[in-house]
Design a protein around this motif. Sequence first.
Motif, mmCIF file in Angstrom:
data_model
loop_
_atom_site.group_PDB
_atom_site.id
_atom_site.type_symbol
_atom_site.label_atom_id
_atom_site.label_comp_id
_atom_site.label_asym_id
_atom_site.label_seq_id
_atom_site.Cartn_x
_atom_site.Cartn_y
_atom_site.Cartn_z
ATOM 1 N N TYR A 189 -3.713 9.351 5.108
ATOM 2 C CA TYR A 189 -3.389 10.235 6.229
ATOM 3 C C TYR A 189 -2.860 9.484 7.440
ATOM 4 N N ARG A 190 -3.152 8.196 7.554
ATOM 5 C CA ARG A 190 -2.553 7.430 8.644
ATOM 6 C C ARG A 190 -1.052 7.269 8.446
ATOM 7 N N ARG A 191 -0.601 7.431 7.205
ATOM 8 C CA ARG A 191 0.815 7.255 6.895
ATOM 9 C C ARG A 191 1.568 8.568 6.801
ATOM 10 N N TRP A 192 0.943 9.606 6.240
ATOM 11 C CA TRP A 192 1.592 10.896 6.067
ATOM 12 C C TRP A 192 0.659 12.009 6.538
ATOM 13 N N PRO A 193 1.172 12.936 7.349
ATOM 14 C CA PRO A 193 0.307 13.998 7.871
ATOM 15 C C PRO A 193 -0.074 15.054 6.849
ATOM 16 N N GLY A 194 0.691 15.168 5.752
ATOM 17 C CA GLY A 194 0.380 16.193 4.763
ATOM 18 C C GLY A 194 1.117 15.964 3.467
ATOM 19 N N LYS A 195 0.895 16.889 2.525
ATOM 20 C CA LYS A 195 1.431 16.717 1.177
ATOM 21 C C LYS A 195 2.955 16.804 1.145
ATOM 22 N N LEU A 196 3.543 17.745 1.890
ATOM 23 C CA LEU A 196 4.987 17.910 1.854
ATOM 24 C C LEU A 196 5.695 16.646 2.320
ATOM 25 N N GLU A 197 5.232 16.082 3.431
ATOM 26 C CA GLU A 197 5.866 14.868 3.960
ATOM 27 C C GLU A 197 5.738 13.707 2.974
ATOM 28 N N LEU A 198 4.585 13.608 2.335
ATOM 29 C CA LEU A 198 4.363 12.540 1.357
ATOM 30 C C LEU A 198 5.292 12.710 0.151
ATOM 31 N N VAL A 199 5.407 13.927 -0.350
ATOM 32 C CA VAL A 199 6.236 14.162 -1.528
ATOM 33 C C VAL A 199 7.706 13.896 -1.219
ATOM 34 N N ILE A 200 8.176 14.321 -0.065
ATOM 35 C CA ILE A 200 9.571 14.072 0.292
ATOM 36 C C ILE A 200 9.835 12.573 0.378
ATOM 37 N N ASP A 201 8.902 11.823 0.945
ATOM 38 C CA ASP A 201 9.067 10.371 0.989
ATOM 39 C C ASP A 201 9.027 9.762 -0.416
ATOM 40 N N ALA A 202 8.176 10.314 -1.282
ATOM 41 C CA ALA A 202 8.106 9.807 -2.653
ATOM 42 C C ALA A 202 9.411 10.072 -3.401
ATOM 43 N N LEU A 203 10.014 11.223 -3.154
ATOM 44 C CA LEU A 203 11.304 11.520 -3.766
ATOM 45 C C LEU A 203 12.377 10.566 -3.255
ATOM 46 N N ASP A 204 12.387 10.345 -1.952
ATOM 47 C CA ASP A 204 13.392 9.439 -1.382
ATOM 48 C C ASP A 204 13.192 8.011 -1.888
ATOM 49 N N TYR A 205 11.953 7.630 -2.103
ATOM 50 C CA TYR A 205 11.664 6.304 -2.665
ATOM 51 C C TYR A 205 12.338 6.138 -4.023
ATOM 52 N N GLY A 206 12.204 7.154 -4.873
ATOM 53 C CA GLY A 206 12.836 7.096 -6.175
ATOM 54 C C GLY A 206 14.353 7.113 -6.085
ATOM 55 N N LEU A 207 14.898 7.893 -5.149
ATOM 56 C CA LEU A 207 16.349 7.961 -5.001
ATOM 57 C C LEU A 207 16.921 6.637 -4.505
ATOM 58 N N VAL B 77 0.840 -1.197 0.000
ATOM 59 C CA VAL B 77 0.000 0.000 0.000
ATOM 60 C C VAL B 77 0.873 1.244 0.000
ATOM 61 N N ASP B 78 1.918 1.247 0.818
ATOM 62 C CA ASP B 78 2.847 2.377 0.841
ATOM 63 C C ASP B 78 3.423 2.620 -0.552
ATOM 64 N N GLU B 79 3.861 1.552 -1.199
ATOM 65 C CA GLU B 79 4.472 1.685 -2.509
ATOM 66 C C GLU B 79 3.471 2.215 -3.534
ATOM 67 N N ALA B 80 2.240 1.734 -3.498
ATOM 68 C CA ALA B 80 1.226 2.208 -4.442
ATOM 69 C C ALA B 80 0.988 3.708 -4.275
ATOM 70 N N ILE B 81 0.982 4.177 -3.038
ATOM 71 C CA ILE B 81 0.765 5.604 -2.776
ATOM 72 C C ILE B 81 1.956 6.422 -3.263
ATOM 73 N N LEU B 82 3.163 5.949 -3.009
ATOM 74 C CA LEU B 82 4.351 6.688 -3.423
ATOM 75 C C LEU B 82 4.479 6.739 -4.943
ATOM 76 N N VAL B 83 4.167 5.637 -5.604
ATOM 77 C CA VAL B 83 4.203 5.615 -7.069
ATOM 78 C C VAL B 83 3.158 6.573 -7.637
ATOM 79 N N ALA B 84 1.962 6.569 -7.058
ATOM 80 C CA ALA B 84 0.909 7.479 -7.520
ATOM 81 C C ALA B 84 1.310 8.934 -7.293
ATOM 82 N N THR B 85 1.988 9.203 -6.178
ATOM 83 C CA THR B 85 2.441 10.562 -5.880
ATOM 84 C C THR B 85 3.451 11.032 -6.922
#
Length: 217
Positions: free
Chosen positions: A69-87, A32-40
């Motif tokens: 929202y149970r995983r990320w409190p907001g958009k900035l935190e989600l995007v930073i995690d999505a960037l780190d996922y790709g890196l 589920v985490d991966e699906a959200i990060l890929v979608a982001t």
Amino acid sequence: MTPSRTASGEPSGELSARKSGPRGGRPRDPGVDEAILVATRRRLVTDGYSRMALGDIAADAGVTRPTLYRRWPGKLELVIDALDYGLRAQTAATPPLLLEVMTPKEAFTEAIRRVDPCYYNPDAIVLQGGFISEADRVPELLEHVVTRAVEPRVSQVENVLRQLTDRGAVRADVDTRTVATMVFGAYFGAFLRGDDARTRAGLADKLTASLWPALRA
């Protein structure tokens, strides 16, 4: 060998476990985490940071907004995690740069090739351009990209030049920072002038042909 990838360009199953877990309850599903990060990451390319909506990301990932929202409190935190996922995926898929088995010219060319923002992710220039446009509103995003993605690549060009200088293959008076910055910027220049991906893929060889005669000892 090219690894299998998800729709956003990352190797499938490459998501590392996040440090923060759920407070009690069932263990988090990394799928589920991966699906959200890929979608982001996909929404960052198509919509940009300001226009992308968490509701759209949840729908794209096939989850509910509370799940997100149970995983990320907001958009900035989600995007930073999505960037780190790709890196993380990029780091895992990139072989080491073995200077000892290359000629000095080959090592310089390969360092230039790897400084290409699109070396791994074909959407990287679009992403980075979007973060530059958001610099006044969300400076944390551009700072994160520069620190984690841009500076390591540009510094690698400098490090290669220094090692080649130590080997006596490059002139000792070469301004390594200027050369590294110039070859990195060449990819953005080629993109903005309309060069397609195939043309930009040959840019490392062209840059080496132009610069190496002035750099070699």
